[in-house]
Write a protein that holds these residues in place. Structure first.
Motif, short mmCIF file in Angstrom:
data_model
loop_
_atom_site.label_atom_id
_atom_site.label_comp_id
_atom_site.label_asym_id
_atom_site.label_seq_id
_atom_site.Cartn_x
_atom_site.Cartn_y
_atom_site.Cartn_z
N GLU A 1 0.83 -1.20 0.00
CA GLU A 1 0.00 0.00 0.00
C GLU A 1 0.87 1.25 0.00
O GLU A 1 2.01 1.23 0.45
CB GLU A 1 -0.92 0.02 1.22
N ILE A 2 0.28 2.34 -0.48
CA ILE A 2 0.95 3.63 -0.41
C ILE A 2 -0.04 4.68 0.05
O ILE A 2 -1.21 4.66 -0.34
CB ILE A 2 1.58 4.03 -1.77
N MET B 1 -3.67 3.29 -0.50
CA MET B 1 -4.03 2.84 -1.83
C MET B 1 -3.28 1.54 -2.12
O MET B 1 -2.06 1.49 -2.02
CB MET B 1 -3.67 3.90 -2.86
N ARG B 2 -4.02 0.48 -2.44
CA ARG B 2 -3.43 -0.83 -2.68
C ARG B 2 -2.78 -0.88 -4.07
O ARG B 2 -3.35 -0.38 -5.03
CB ARG B 2 -4.50 -1.91 -2.56
N VAL B 3 -1.59 -1.46 -4.15
CA VAL B 3 -0.93 -1.70 -5.44
C VAL B 3 -0.69 -3.19 -5.58
O VAL B 3 -0.69 -3.93 -4.59
CB VAL B 3 0.39 -0.91 -5.57
N GLU B 4 -0.46 -3.63 -6.82
CA GLU B 4 -0.42 -5.06 -7.12
C GLU B 4 0.97 -5.67 -7.05
O GLU B 4 1.11 -6.88 -6.93
CB GLU B 4 -1.00 -5.31 -8.52
N SER B 5 2.03 -4.84 -7.15
CA SER B 5 3.36 -5.42 -7.21
C SER B 5 4.39 -4.46 -6.63
O SER B 5 4.12 -3.26 -6.45
CB SER B 5 3.74 -5.74 -8.66
N VAL B 6 5.57 -5.01 -6.35
CA VAL B 6 6.68 -4.18 -5.86
C VAL B 6 7.02 -3.12 -6.90
O VAL B 6 7.29 -1.96 -6.57
CB VAL B 6 7.90 -5.07 -5.55
N LYS C 1 -7.32 9.26 -5.66
CA LYS C 1 -6.74 8.66 -4.46
C LYS C 1 -7.23 7.24 -4.22
O LYS C 1 -6.54 6.43 -3.59
CB LYS C 1 -7.05 9.54 -3.24
N GLU C 2 -8.42 6.94 -4.72
CA GLU C 2 -8.97 5.61 -4.49
C GLU C 2 -8.46 4.60 -5.52
O GLU C 2 -7.97 3.53 -5.17
CB GLU C 2 -10.51 5.66 -4.56
N SER C 3 -8.56 4.94 -6.79
CA SER C 3 -8.23 3.98 -7.85
C SER C 3 -6.80 4.08 -8.34
O SER C 3 -6.27 3.13 -8.93
CB SER C 3 -9.17 4.19 -9.05
N GLY C 4 -6.16 5.23 -8.12
CA GLY C 4 -4.81 5.43 -8.64
C GLY C 4 -4.78 5.80 -10.11
O GLY C 4 -3.71 6.00 -10.67
N LYS C 5 -5.95 5.92 -10.76
CA LYS C 5 -6.00 6.27 -12.18
C LYS C 5 -5.96 7.79 -12.34
O LYS C 5 -6.40 8.53 -11.46
CB LYS C 5 -7.28 5.71 -12.81
N PRO C 6 -5.43 8.27 -13.48
CA PRO C 6 -5.38 9.72 -13.71
C PRO C 6 -6.75 10.37 -13.59
O PRO C 6 -7.73 9.87 -14.13
CB PRO C 6 -4.82 9.83 -15.13
N ARG C 7 -6.80 11.47 -12.87
CA ARG C 7 -8.05 12.21 -12.68
C ARG C 7 -7.97 13.58 -13.38
O ARG C 7 -8.95 14.03 -13.95
CB ARG C 7 -8.31 12.38 -11.19
N TYR C 8 -6.82 14.21 -13.30
CA TYR C 8 -6.60 15.50 -13.96
C TYR C 8 -5.28 15.44 -14.73
O TYR C 8 -4.31 14.87 -14.24
CB TYR C 8 -6.50 16.64 -12.94
#
Length: 642
Positions: free
Chosen positions: A220-221, A230-235, A271-278
């Motif tokens: 997480e970060i 925010m959860r991430v899938e890999s190192v 902040k939730e999905s980690g996908k670009p918002r702006y």
């Protein structure tokens, strides 16, 4: 200068640190990460009753400040420098009876197993892991093994670090493989940006018993202390997320010191999905004379208009910034995957971040204006989302343009700022006996949009030029009544073949489209349909064209930024087509080439303009809709013969 190490290996040497603290004297050495910066994270993961071990304590004031502010008192500090330990014992003495300082090597600790709830490391791992030599990595493994041994299950290893990529990767990989939960916090920086530009991070590794055969990793970060993890899938994703935040900090530091010569682009993520918002572009205008009120502004691009030349190109944004009259303008594009709560919500969300991009000339406490077109954020509704094996992910979306116009667009997400196809939507027609909408009522929103397609609308300048280019065919009479065989390579939403089919009534139109998914989308969402005069062939367009006879006119939309490649294409065309006309699309890279197999059909631009005018007159029949936003004669006025 004598305090600097002669090699990275000296950072792990007891002799070096002994000399360092003897020469430095009693002045505390913090390196980075002051207590006020670290306190929020420390209070989150250190309980007042915890037994805490600080490895590589040096003569930092961190332990003393933790003790004095009530974060924790049962603190054991160790270091390999005798000078540092003696200094700290003298400084604390009887003032902090529950805190101790011990001369000890963290690679060979004397503590029993599971003796501590917290191990705290401020910069020690960074110092030890100065390179990736085999001997260094072996020391780091020994350090981690000792920390793991002395921590209880459920205990936390808190590592304060500048988070160089190889340091993050080594620490996260080691402990995640051991089954520990790994969370990386970005520490809020101090107001003193001159002292340290790079952000500081705290790795929080929580010890759990390793489950045999389990490959699950919890990584997480937390970009900011108040944010949810925010959860991430890999190192690798975690390392990349840290790197993005470091790049952002360096960028903000650079922009705060001097004007940027080139436009700077960056994404702010959800902040939730980690996908670009702006997506932000920072544009400086040296030609603008700044006064107190025009140093800095934020421009919100309405949804669906980010593809327009003024907003979607570097030159367009430069023109926008100059015309707006601000020394620095930040344009903000809104992503289609995200939901926005109006202009006020966006302003509240962006205010803190965009101020980090302010120019150095901005007066203190200056209010920064938010600008937009028409004062709103526009309307965008995704109607359909899918993926094609050939074209990748795509969306069909409805957007609101200027005034009351609505448009339907096909967007391939691998090039999300380019509109592949666009159709204009017609307003709903009242049913017989249905009363017309009163003027004082609101216009319909895109929640229930008009669905009829305006087949008179050609969205692209190159489509208009292609229609006008049909003037190269035929005799003296206007073309609409002349039988034509037209091949369109590439269907898209189908607006060009639909226009030719409907306005050139005797024409037979063949369309070649390599992707069957595009045909399905055009039929379902863009009003395209086949009949005896219009057929679609799912095939490779190059193969299809190669079988045709070299007669009539070949009209090509050439999009090429490489000058040498463009010249090579033109040379190849000249070998096949002796007569070439060209029409450059103003403000775009597009160039329309009109290619004919013989000089016999040559006509001068003035004559072509006259023929285009006659063609338009024949096409504009009473009762038939016509888009008056373009004049075919004007399209051919700037044509040139190569």
């Amino acid at each position: 200068m004598a305090l600097l190490p002669r090699s990275p290996a000296e950072f792990g040497s007891a002799r070096y640190w002994e000399r360092f603290f003897r020469q430095r004297g009693d002045r505390p050495f913090e390196w980075y990460g002051t207590f006020p910066e670290l306190c929020p994270v420390l209070r989150k993961y250190v309980r007042p009753r915890d037994k805490v071990l600080v490895v590589g304590c040096g003569n930092s004031e961190l332990s003393e400040q933790m003790y004095d502010t009530g974060v924790c008192e049962d603190i054991v500090n160790i270091d390999i420098s005798d000078a540092a330990i003696r200094q700290m014992r003298q400084r604390s003495g009887s003032r902090r009876p529950r805190m101790s300082y011990l001369l000890m090597d963290m690679l060979h600790m004397d503590f029993p197993d599971a003796h501590f709830q917290v191990v705290l490391d401020k910069g020690t791992l960074d110092a030890l892991l100065a390179d990736e030599q085999e001997a260094t990595l072996a020391k780091v493994d020994k350090m981690f093994a000792e920390i793991s041994r002395v921590l209880q299950v459920g205990g936390r290893y808190l590592c304060v670090s500048l988070a160089q990529a190889h340091v993050v990767k080594k620490a996260v990989k080691y402990f995640s493989q051991e089954g520990w939960v790994v969370r990386v916090h970005q520490v809020a920086g101090s107001e003193d940006k001159q002292q340290f530009v790079l952000p500081i991070f705290v790795y929080v590794m929580t010890k759990f018993r390793k489950i045999p055969g389990s490959a699950q990793q919890i990584l997480e970060i937390c970009p900011e202390e108040q944010d949810k993890p925010m959860r991430v899938e890999s190192v690798e994703q975690l390392v990349a997320a840290v790197k993005d935040r470091q790049h952002y900090a360096l960028l903000c530091s650079q922009l705060s010191k001097s004007p940027c010569g080139e436009q700077v682009s960056l994404d702010l993520c959800d902040k939730e999905s980690g996908k670009p918002r702006y997506t932000l572009h920072v544009v400086d205008s040296p030609s603008v004379k700044t006064s107190r009120d025009n140093h800095f502004a934020i421009f919100i691009i309405p949804q669906g208009r980010e593809t327009e030349w003024l907003f979607g190109t570097e030159e367009g944004r430069r023109q926008l910034a100059t015309s707006a009259g601000f020394g620095r303008l930040v344009t903000v594009a809104l992503h289609r995957e995200q939901h926005y709560e109006g202009m006020a919500g966006i302003q509240a969300e962006l205010s803190g971040k965009v101020m980090e991009l302010a120019p150095p000339s901005l007066p203190a406490r200056q209010q920064v204006p938010f600008l937009s077109v028409g004062g709103d954020i526009g309307v965008r509704t995704v109607r359909h989302r899918d993926a094609s094996a050939l074209s990748g992910e795509f969306v069909v979306e409805d957007v609101k343009g200027d005034g009351s116009c609505y448009f339907r667009r096909l967007i391939f997400l691998r090039n999300r700022n380019v509109v592949q196809s666009e159709a204009r939507l017609l307003p709903p027609t009242p049913l017989p006996g249905q009363k017309k909408r009163r003027k004082d009522k609101k216009k319909p929103s895109l929640a229930e949009p008009p669905t009829a397609i305006d087949k008179s609308y050609l969205c692209c300048e190159h489509h208009k030029a292609m229609v006008a280019g049909l003037c190269l065919l035929g005799g003296p009479d206007p073309l609409p009544g002349t039988p034509l065989a037209v091949l369109v390579v590439g269907l898209g939403g189908g607006s060009l073949p639909l226009f030719i089919h409907d306005y050139f009534s005797p024409a037979h139109v063949a369309v070649v489209e390599i992707d069957p998914s595009v045909l399905e989308v055009a039929t379902r969402w863009f009003g395209f349909c086949q009949d005896e005069r219009m057929q679609v062939h799912v095939s490779d367009g190059l193969d299809y064209v190669a079988k045709l006879a070299a007669e009539g006119v070949f009209i090509l939309n050439l999009v090429c930024r490489d000058t040498q490649l463009k010249e090579a294409v033109l040379a190849t065309l000249r070998e096949v087509f002796p007569l070439l006309y060209t029409r450059h699309i103003e403000g775009e890279v597009n160039e329309i080439l009109f290619c004919q197999p013989s000089h016999e059909g040559r006509r001068e631009p003035a004559e072509l303009g006259t023929r285009a005018q006659a063609l338009e007159g024949a096409l504009r029949q009473p009762g038939r809709p016509w888009d008056s936003s373009y004049v075919l004669a004007d399209v051919l006025q700037a044509i040139k013969i190569l």
